[in-house]
Design a protein around this motif. Structure first.
Motif, PDB file in Angstrom:
ATOM      1  N   ALA A   2       1.763   6.801  -6.778  1.00 39.98           N
ATOM      2  CA  ALA A   2       0.666   7.687  -7.177  1.00 39.98           C
ATOM      3  C   ALA A   2       1.011   9.146  -6.898  1.00 39.98           C
ATOM      4  O   ALA A   2       0.746  10.029  -7.724  1.00 39.98           O
ATOM      5  CB  ALA A   2      -0.611   7.300  -6.450  1.00 39.98           C
ATOM      6  N   GLU A   3       1.625   9.407  -5.752  1.00 38.27           N
ATOM      7  CA  GLU A   3       2.025  10.772  -5.398  1.00 38.27           C
ATOM      8  C   GLU A   3       3.075  11.298  -6.378  1.00 38.27           C
ATOM      9  O   GLU A   3       2.981  12.431  -6.853  1.00 38.27           O
ATOM     10  CB  GLU A   3       2.589  10.771  -3.973  1.00 38.27           C
ATOM     11  CG  GLU A   3       3.007  12.137  -3.467  1.00 38.27           C
ATOM     12  CD  GLU A   3       3.560  12.059  -2.046  1.00 38.27           C
ATOM     13  OE1 GLU A   3       4.625  12.660  -1.822  1.00 38.27           O
ATOM     14  OE2 GLU A   3       2.939  11.392  -1.206  1.00 38.27           O
ATOM     15  N   LEU A   4       4.062  10.469  -6.686  1.00 34.33           N
ATOM     16  CA  LEU A   4       5.082  10.875  -7.655  1.00 34.33           C
ATOM     17  C   LEU A   4       4.480  11.110  -9.037  1.00 34.33           C
ATOM     18  O   LEU A   4       4.848  12.068  -9.723  1.00 34.33           O
ATOM     19  CB  LEU A   4       6.178   9.810  -7.735  1.00 34.33           C
ATOM     20  CG  LEU A   4       7.081   9.683  -6.510  1.00 34.33           C
ATOM     21  CD1 LEU A   4       7.975   8.460  -6.642  1.00 34.33           C
ATOM     22  CD2 LEU A   4       7.890  10.938  -6.302  1.00 34.33           C
ATOM     23  N   SER A   5       3.538  10.258  -9.446  1.00 38.62           N
ATOM     24  CA  SER A   5       2.890  10.422 -10.753  1.00 38.62           C
ATOM     25  C   SER A   5       2.160  11.748 -10.835  1.00 38.62           C
ATOM     26  O   SER A   5       2.197  12.424 -11.868  1.00 38.62           O
ATOM     27  CB  SER A   5       1.928   9.272 -11.013  1.00 38.62           C
ATOM     28  OG  SER A   5       2.634   8.078 -11.209  1.00 38.62           O
ATOM     29  N   ALA A   6       1.503  12.134  -9.762  1.00 35.57           N
ATOM     30  CA  ALA A   6       0.789  13.417  -9.741  1.00 35.57           C
ATOM     31  C   ALA A   6       1.779  14.581  -9.844  1.00 35.57           C
ATOM     32  O   ALA A   6       1.542  15.543 -10.586  1.00 35.57           O
ATOM     33  CB  ALA A   6      -0.042  13.542  -8.473  1.00 35.57           C
ATOM     34  N   GLN A  40       0.817  -1.212   0.000  1.00 36.75           N
ATOM     35  CA  GLN A  40       0.000   0.000   0.000  1.00 36.75           C
ATOM     36  C   GLN A  40       0.851   1.262   0.000  1.00 36.75           C
ATOM     37  O   GLN A  40       0.608   2.184  -0.791  1.00 36.75           O
ATOM     38  CB  GLN A  40      -0.935   0.003   1.201  1.00 36.75           C
ATOM     39  CG  GLN A  40      -1.889   1.169   1.213  1.00 36.75           C
ATOM     40  CD  GLN A  40      -2.897   1.074   2.332  1.00 36.75           C
ATOM     41  OE1 GLN A  40      -2.946   0.079   3.046  1.00 36.75           O
ATOM     42  NE2 GLN A  40      -3.700   2.090   2.491  1.00 36.75           N
ATOM     43  N   ASN A  41       1.882   1.320   0.840  1.00 34.19           N
ATOM     44  CA  ASN A  41       2.726   2.529   0.903  1.00 34.19           C
ATOM     45  C   ASN A  41       3.478   2.749  -0.407  1.00 34.19           C
ATOM     46  O   ASN A  41       3.617   3.888  -0.861  1.00 34.19           O
ATOM     47  CB  ASN A  41       3.712   2.434   2.066  1.00 34.19           C
ATOM     48  CG  ASN A  41       3.030   2.586   3.410  1.00 34.19           C
ATOM     49  OD1 ASN A  41       1.943   3.141   3.499  1.00 34.19           O
ATOM     50  ND2 ASN A  41       3.664   2.078   4.452  1.00 34.19           N
ATOM     51  N   THR A  42       3.948   1.673  -0.998  1.00 40.55           N
ATOM     52  CA  THR A  42       4.668   1.791  -2.265  1.00 40.55           C
ATOM     53  C   THR A  42       3.755   2.319  -3.360  1.00 40.55           C
ATOM     54  O   THR A  42       4.120   3.227  -4.119  1.00 40.55           O
ATOM     55  CB  THR A  42       5.256   0.430  -2.680  1.00 40.55           C
ATOM     56  OG1 THR A  42       6.146  -0.018  -1.656  1.00 40.55           O
ATOM     57  CG2 THR A  42       5.999   0.527  -4.006  1.00 40.55           C
ATOM     58  N   VAL A  43       2.549   1.765  -3.455  1.00 40.65           N
ATOM     59  CA  VAL A  43       1.591   2.209  -4.474  1.00 40.65           C
ATOM     60  C   VAL A  43       1.201   3.656  -4.234  1.00 40.65           C
ATOM     61  O   VAL A  43       1.129   4.457  -5.174  1.00 40.65           O
ATOM     62  CB  VAL A  43       0.350   1.284  -4.495  1.00 40.65           C
ATOM     63  CG1 VAL A  43      -0.736   1.854  -5.395  1.00 40.65           C
ATOM     64  CG2 VAL A  43       0.740  -0.115  -4.952  1.00 40.65           C
TER      65      VAL A  43
END
Length: 94
Positions: free
Chosen positions: A11-15, A4-7
């Motif tokens: 997602a945060e980096l993608s944004a 969960q933390n990795t995903v």
């Protein structure tokens, strides 16, 4: 959930990357609108040039060539991809 933390981090980096790419695109477009030339920074430069690019209309090609020809000239390679999807507010895949 094990990953969960990795995903969430992905997602945060993608944004962040999406925001940065939008800013980058806007800055590049502003230089492109100035026309051809070399635009210099302190350690980098950006070259704007105009050229012609030929593209092949694959729809028209498919109409002219036989299926056998296309199959015999098609290369298949294995590709591994990872795609990031979001959840809706009920934590179901959007």
């Amino acid at each position: 959930m094990k990953h969960q933390n990795t995903v969430d981090h992905i997602a945060e980096l993608s944004a962040q990357i999406a925001d940065l790419n939008e800013t980058k695109k806007s800055l590049i477009e502003s230089l492109k609108s100035e026309g051809e030339g070399r635009y210099c920074g302190t350690e980098h430069y950006l070259q704007v040039s105009v050229s012609e690019r030929a593209t092949l209309d694959m729809s028209a090609v498919r109409k002219k060539l036989s299926r056998q020809f296309m199959v015999s000239h098609t290369r298949v390679t294995e590709v591994v991809t990872a795609s990031l999807k979001g959840y809706n507010k009920d934590r179901r895949v959007a």
